[in-house]
Design a protein around this motif. Sequence first.
Motif, PDB file in Angstrom:
ATOM      1  N   VAL A   1       0.825  -1.209   0.000  1.00  0.00           N
ATOM      2  CA  VAL A   1       0.000   0.000   0.000  1.00  0.00           C
ATOM      3  C   VAL A   1       0.859   1.258   0.000  1.00  0.00           C
ATOM      4  N   GLN A   2       1.890   1.299   0.824  1.00  0.00           N
ATOM      5  CA  GLN A   2       2.726   2.496   0.911  1.00  0.00           C
ATOM      6  C   GLN A   2       3.338   2.845  -0.443  1.00  0.00           C
ATOM      7  N   GLU A   3       3.848   1.838  -1.140  1.00  0.00           N
ATOM      8  CA  GLU A   3       4.434   2.069  -2.450  1.00  0.00           C
ATOM      9  C   GLU A   3       3.373   2.543  -3.440  1.00  0.00           C
ATOM     10  N   ALA A   4       2.194   1.942  -3.367  1.00  0.00           N
ATOM     11  CA  ALA A   4       1.111   2.334  -4.268  1.00  0.00           C
ATOM     12  C   ALA A   4       0.677   3.774  -4.021  1.00  0.00           C
ATOM     13  N   VAL A   5       0.581   4.167  -2.764  1.00  0.00           N
ATOM     14  CA  VAL A   5       0.180   5.536  -2.417  1.00  0.00           C
ATOM     15  C   VAL A   5       1.193   6.536  -2.967  1.00  0.00           C
ATOM     16  N   GLU A   6       2.469   6.235  -2.777  1.00  0.00           N
ATOM     17  CA  GLU A   6       3.516   7.138  -3.259  1.00  0.00           C
ATOM     18  C   GLU A   6       3.446   7.299  -4.774  1.00  0.00           C
ATOM     19  N   LYS A   7       3.211   6.223  -5.471  1.00  0.00           N
ATOM     20  CA  LYS A   7       3.125   6.294  -6.926  1.00  0.00           C
ATOM     21  C   LYS A   7       1.872   7.043  -7.371  1.00  0.00           C
ATOM     22  N   GLN A   8       0.772   6.775  -6.709  1.00  0.00           N
ATOM     23  CA  GLN A   8      -0.468   7.464  -7.061  1.00  0.00           C
ATOM     24  C   GLN A   8      -0.323   8.970  -6.882  1.00  0.00           C
ATOM     25  N   GLU A   9       0.306   9.370  -5.797  1.00  0.00           N
ATOM     26  CA  GLU A   9       0.469  10.797  -5.535  1.00  0.00           C
ATOM     27  C   GLU A   9       1.421  11.450  -6.538  1.00  0.00           C
ATOM     28  N   SER A  10       2.469  10.746  -6.931  1.00  0.00           N
ATOM     29  CA  SER A  10       3.447  11.336  -7.851  1.00  0.00           C
ATOM     30  C   SER A  10       2.983  11.295  -9.303  1.00  0.00           C
TER      31      SER A  10
ATOM     32  N   TYR B   1      -6.127   4.286   3.374  1.00  0.00           N
ATOM     33  CA  TYR B   1      -5.416   4.744   2.175  1.00  0.00           C
ATOM     34  C   TYR B   1      -5.983   4.076   0.921  1.00  0.00           C
ATOM     35  N   VAL B   2      -6.208   2.786   1.021  1.00  0.00           N
ATOM     36  CA  VAL B   2      -6.750   2.042  -0.116  1.00  0.00           C
ATOM     37  C   VAL B   2      -8.131   2.562  -0.495  1.00  0.00           C
ATOM     38  N   ALA B   3      -8.950   2.844   0.521  1.00  0.00           N
ATOM     39  CA  ALA B   3     -10.303   3.356   0.259  1.00  0.00           C
ATOM     40  C   ALA B   3     -10.276   4.697  -0.454  1.00  0.00           C
ATOM     41  N   ARG B   4      -9.184   5.415  -0.297  1.00  0.00           N
ATOM     42  CA  ARG B   4      -9.088   6.767  -0.846  1.00  0.00           C
ATOM     43  C   ARG B   4      -8.686   6.776  -2.319  1.00  0.00           C
ATOM     44  N   PHE B   5      -7.846   5.819  -2.747  1.00  0.00           N
ATOM     45  CA  PHE B   5      -7.283   5.948  -4.104  1.00  0.00           C
ATOM     46  C   PHE B   5      -7.476   4.744  -5.012  1.00  0.00           C
ATOM     47  N   ALA B   6      -7.617   3.537  -4.463  1.00  0.00           N
ATOM     48  CA  ALA B   6      -7.609   2.348  -5.312  1.00  0.00           C
ATOM     49  C   ALA B   6      -8.920   2.178  -6.066  1.00  0.00           C
ATOM     50  N   THR B   7      -8.804   1.688  -7.284  1.00  0.00           N
ATOM     51  CA  THR B   7      -9.972   1.342  -8.081  1.00  0.00           C
ATOM     52  C   THR B   7     -10.441  -0.064  -7.753  1.00  0.00           C
ATOM     53  N   GLU B   8      -9.486  -0.920  -7.391  1.00  0.00           N
ATOM     54  CA  GLU B   8      -9.770  -2.346  -7.252  1.00  0.00           C
ATOM     55  C   GLU B   8      -8.924  -2.932  -6.126  1.00  0.00           C
ATOM     56  N   PHE B   9      -9.495  -3.905  -5.419  1.00  0.00           N
ATOM     57  CA  PHE B   9      -8.774  -4.636  -4.384  1.00  0.00           C
ATOM     58  C   PHE B   9      -8.987  -6.120  -4.644  1.00  0.00           C
ATOM     59  N   GLN B  10      -7.901  -6.850  -4.867  1.00  0.00           N
ATOM     60  CA  GLN B  10      -8.010  -8.239  -5.318  1.00  0.00           C
ATOM     61  C   GLN B  10      -7.737  -9.278  -4.236  1.00  0.00           C
TER      62      GLN B  10
ATOM     63  N   GLU C   1     -15.558   8.100   2.222  1.00  0.00           N
ATOM     64  CA  GLU C   1     -14.974   8.685   1.015  1.00  0.00           C
ATOM     65  C   GLU C   1     -16.006   8.871  -0.091  1.00  0.00           C
ATOM     66  N   ASP C   2     -17.225   8.373   0.147  1.00  0.00           N
ATOM     67  CA  ASP C   2     -18.306   8.392  -0.850  1.00  0.00           C
ATOM     68  C   ASP C   2     -17.840   7.729  -2.143  1.00  0.00           C
ATOM     69  N   ARG C   3     -17.278   6.531  -2.000  1.00  0.00           N
ATOM     70  CA  ARG C   3     -16.775   5.769  -3.138  1.00  0.00           C
ATOM     71  C   ARG C   3     -17.273   4.330  -3.084  1.00  0.00           C
ATOM     72  N   HIS C   4     -17.218   3.658  -4.219  1.00  0.00           N
ATOM     73  CA  HIS C   4     -17.401   2.215  -4.302  1.00  0.00           C
ATOM     74  C   HIS C   4     -16.085   1.614  -4.779  1.00  0.00           C
ATOM     75  N   MET C   5     -15.910   0.316  -4.568  1.00  0.00           N
ATOM     76  CA  MET C   5     -14.687  -0.333  -5.011  1.00  0.00           C
ATOM     77  C   MET C   5     -14.985  -1.739  -5.500  1.00  0.00           C
ATOM     78  N   GLU C   6     -14.372  -2.099  -6.637  1.00  0.00           N
ATOM     79  CA  GLU C   6     -14.468  -3.459  -7.117  1.00  0.00           C
ATOM     80  C   GLU C   6     -13.498  -4.328  -6.319  1.00  0.00           C
ATOM     81  N   VAL C   7     -13.976  -5.479  -5.868  1.00  0.00           N
ATOM     82  CA  VAL C   7     -13.136  -6.363  -5.057  1.00  0.00           C
ATOM     83  C   VAL C   7     -13.232  -7.795  -5.570  1.00  0.00           C
TER      84      VAL C   7
END
Length: 256
Positions: free
Chosen positions: A71-80, A101-110, A128-134
């Motif tokens: 997650v940490q690596e994914a967050v850093e990449k998403q932000e950059s 963090y995942v709820a904030r940026f990820a489209t999908e959780f596998q 976050e008022d979001r939905h996520m595909e899992v």
Amino acid sequence: MMTKPLYQKAKSIKALSANFADIEKRIQQACQRANRESGSVRLLPVTKTVDEDIIRMAFTLGYDYFGENKVQEAVEKQESMNDLPINWSVIGHLQTNKIKYVARFATEFQALDSLKVAKRLNERLQLEDRHMEVLIQVNTSDEASKYGLHPTEVADFIEQIKSLDRLRVKGLMTLALLSNNAEKVRDCFILLRNIRDGLLDTLPANMSMQELSMGMSGDFEIAIEEGATIVRVGQAIFGARALPDSHYWPESDVND
């Protein structure tokens, strides 16, 4: 134990393009062997440990969905790289303290395999008022060191999470046995497909279960032959990683 090929680093867009073309060709050939449409399989490039400039090259080649384990690596990449419309798929085990963090940026959780994580993720998605595909992770290799539900637990788990309206459950995910025995690897994929097929008649209306995420750099063609709709390919595209897998994630949960 499966012997890993020595994948060469893709350091230029020409090399990267050639690697993508090779994987796409192999996907198409595997689909032909299985009498499937090539468009029925989604290639998910796995970019963990891959530098930003290489990911940007991949984006210019038409790929906008990337998989990350940590997650940490994914967050850093998403932000950059938030200047690009990239979809991030979290494919590794999720600790409860990283859910926000995942709820904030990820489209999908596998890799959903815990009721506790499911409930907390649903709560954070509401905030976050979001939905996520899992996708639900299943331990088809019967290895105690691996994450994922036991195959016999999947039906009950689905019943437990069916009311979590922010989670759009789309299918199942697995990591096959790391073995040079192709038939033992194939058995893992067959088992996942059979589990999915056995659920179809009793699924809640808000679950589709059409996705089977299975297959990585060393075994994705076998996975396609057995029904994979998503293949997670990293090193065969981007090259071997500089450090051993255990530096980045549990050895038993390689996930390409």
